[in-house]
Motif scaffolding. Structure first.
Motif, mmCIF file in Angstrom:
data_model
loop_
_atom_site.group_PDB
_atom_site.id
_atom_site.type_symbol
_atom_site.label_atom_id
_atom_site.label_comp_id
_atom_site.label_asym_id
_atom_site.label_seq_id
_atom_site.Cartn_x
_atom_site.Cartn_y
_atom_site.Cartn_z
ATOM 1 N N VAL A 135 0.883 -1.163 0.000
ATOM 2 C CA VAL A 135 0.000 0.000 0.000
ATOM 3 C C VAL A 135 0.925 1.218 0.000
ATOM 4 O O VAL A 135 1.827 1.304 0.831
ATOM 5 N N ILE A 136 0.732 2.128 -0.923
ATOM 6 C CA ILE A 136 1.578 3.321 -0.994
ATOM 7 C C ILE A 136 0.755 4.584 -0.798
ATOM 8 O O ILE A 136 1.091 5.441 0.009
ATOM 9 N N THR A 137 -0.328 4.701 -1.529
ATOM 10 C CA THR A 137 -1.085 5.946 -1.533
ATOM 11 C C THR A 137 -2.308 5.885 -0.612
ATOM 12 O O THR A 137 -2.875 4.813 -0.383
ATOM 13 N N MET A 138 -2.687 7.043 -0.108
ATOM 14 C CA MET A 138 -3.929 7.194 0.644
ATOM 15 C C MET A 138 -4.949 8.003 -0.160
ATOM 16 O O MET A 138 -6.041 8.292 0.323
ATOM 17 N N GLN A 139 -4.564 8.371 -1.388
ATOM 18 C CA GLN A 139 -5.475 9.123 -2.241
ATOM 19 C C GLN A 139 -6.552 8.193 -2.811
ATOM 20 O O GLN A 139 -6.344 6.992 -2.963
ATOM 21 N N ASN A 140 -7.688 8.768 -3.144
ATOM 22 C CA ASN A 140 -8.876 7.983 -3.481
ATOM 23 C C ASN A 140 -8.703 7.045 -4.669
ATOM 24 O O ASN A 140 -9.322 5.994 -4.736
ATOM 25 N N ASP A 141 -7.849 7.415 -5.615
ATOM 26 C CA ASP A 141 -7.826 6.672 -6.870
ATOM 27 C C ASP A 141 -7.373 5.222 -6.718
ATOM 28 O O ASP A 141 -8.023 4.300 -7.201
ATOM 29 N N TYR A 142 -6.257 4.980 -6.000
ATOM 30 C CA TYR A 142 -5.710 3.626 -5.946
ATOM 31 C C TYR A 142 -5.445 3.108 -4.532
ATOM 32 O O TYR A 142 -4.797 2.093 -4.366
ATOM 33 N N THR A 143 -5.916 3.800 -3.524
ATOM 34 C CA THR A 143 -5.620 3.356 -2.169
ATOM 35 C C THR A 143 -6.308 2.030 -1.837
ATOM 36 O O THR A 143 -7.287 1.630 -2.488
ATOM 37 N N HIS A 144 -5.803 1.356 -0.807
ATOM 38 C CA HIS A 144 -6.505 0.224 -0.220
ATOM 39 C C HIS A 144 -7.380 0.788 0.890
ATOM 40 O O HIS A 144 -6.876 1.242 1.920
ATOM 41 N N LYS A 145 -8.688 0.794 0.667
ATOM 42 C CA LYS A 145 -9.603 1.494 1.574
ATOM 43 C C LYS A 145 -9.511 0.974 3.007
ATOM 44 O O LYS A 145 -9.618 1.748 3.963
ATOM 45 N N GLY A 146 -9.322 -0.338 3.172
ATOM 46 C CA GLY A 146 -9.250 -0.887 4.517
ATOM 47 C C GLY A 146 -8.083 -0.317 5.299
ATOM 48 O O GLY A 146 -8.236 0.103 6.462
ATOM 49 N N SER A 147 -6.912 -0.289 4.673
ATOM 50 C CA SER A 147 -5.719 0.265 5.337
ATOM 51 C C SER A 147 -5.904 1.750 5.623
ATOM 52 O O SER A 147 -5.553 2.235 6.706
ATOM 53 N N ARG A 148 -6.445 2.448 4.661
ATOM 54 C CA ARG A 148 -6.663 3.886 4.834
ATOM 55 C C ARG A 148 -7.634 4.158 5.979
ATOM 56 O O ARG A 148 -7.379 5.020 6.839
ATOM 57 N N ASN A 149 -8.756 3.444 5.999
ATOM 58 C CA ASN A 149 -9.746 3.661 7.054
ATOM 59 C C ASN A 149 -9.161 3.404 8.435
ATOM 60 O O ASN A 149 -9.456 4.125 9.391
#
Length: 303
Positions: free
Chosen positions: A195-209
């Motif tokens: 997981v690299i990005t937290m931006q909406n386009d390619y993030t992994h939503k679970g990790s971001r949340n």
């Protein structure tokens, strides 16, 4: 009766063998924490999963003296910042590094879903910084070169490793001990389906949340989007991903590769057409995906 005794002594021997891997606590006083009744959870299924980590540790895996090199690596298991796939992306990886003469340390880091944290998003990086500082501080005793200490991370653990590699000099907001003044910069990074990005386009939503919440500020999104945090001091990096990863899109690695290349950081990337997500050593995968670990071995030899 004899057979039962044989199995008993075999079990005792196994326990003793396992106990040879020293586990050290990272902190004397754990920062950014509060006292709660929350207890650590360990699930022993097909994969050993650890969650609700309260006391971060390093488990030390030492190669044989005959094969030992002076390199060391800290391993960050993945698990979506919800749990740690502790053996699949931790201890099994450490054993492979030992087979190559590299001293390995499995990091059991605090997870942002713990009720025992004050500022949840800061804890994983605090533990990763302390881990590399501890290894560097004890380098002579461990028989490793303080300038050859790297980090490897898988999935969300790859995000933590990349955060360490790009934001290693993040200032401490707690009372420092002498060890906290040592550089936390890794000398190399290996990021496996990260997981690299937290931006909406390619993030992994679970990790971001889990890390920054379901409605994060733009400031937090940018802070933890590691493709935006690369500098000239980011260490040489090795990337592995599969094109058909439907959990963490391959664009995470592609964006990070471009950011590194733009800053003229040495970077090597291997994109496989198959493999999905979470393949670890890929020992049982069909085709040649398992050779990614050989490519890592080649890369490490020329650092």
């Amino acid at each position: 009766m004899k057979l039962r005794l044989i199995f008993f002594f075999m079990a005792i021997s196994f326990v003793k063998l396992q106990a040879q891997n020293e586990v050290i606590s990272l902190w004397t006083t754990i920062p950014n924490s509060i006292k709660t009744s929350e207890e650590e959870v360990i699930e022993n299924g097909d994969i050993v999963k650890i969650s609700k980590v309260k006391k971060p540790t390093l488990e030390i895996y030492t190669p044989s003296k005959r094969s030992a090199t002076d390199k060391a690596v800290i391993i960050c298991p993945g698990g979506g910042y919800t749990m740690l796939a502790y053996d699949w992306e931790g201890t099994e990886i450490a054993k492979w590094f030992n087979s190559k003469g590299i001293t390995a340390f499995v990091l059991k880091y605090r997870l942002p879903n713990s009720k025992s944290l004050k500022t949840t998003n800061e804890a994983p990086l605090q533990d990763a910084q302390r881990a590399i500082r501890w290894v560097r501080f004890n380098a002579d005793k461990l028989g490793v070169n303080p300038n050859k200490i790297g980090v490897i991370g898988f999935s969300a653990g790859g995000h933590l490793a990349a955060t360490l590699g790009t934001q290693f000099n993040t200032k401490n907001n707690f009372k420092e001990e002498p060890i906290d003044t040592i550089s936390a910069r890794p000398d190399f990074m290996a990021l496996i389906y990260p997981v690299i990005t937290m931006q909406n386009d390619y993030t992994h939503k679970g990790s971001r949340n889990q890390l920054i919440g379901k409605k994060p500020s733009q400031e937090l999104i940018e802070k933890y989007s590691n493709e935006l945090q690369v500098t000239e001091k980011t260490p040489p990096t090795f990337l592995v991903h599969s094109s058909n990863d439907d959990v963490v899109p391959v664009e995470n690695s592609l964006q990070f590769y471009k950011a590194l290349n733009d800053k003229k950081i040495k970077v090597e990337m291997h994109i496989y057409p198959y493999g999905g997500h979470g393949f670890s050593l890929a020992i049982h995968q069909e085709g040649y995906l398992h050779t990614w670990i050989d490519r890592l071995d080649d890369w490490l030899k020329i650092l």
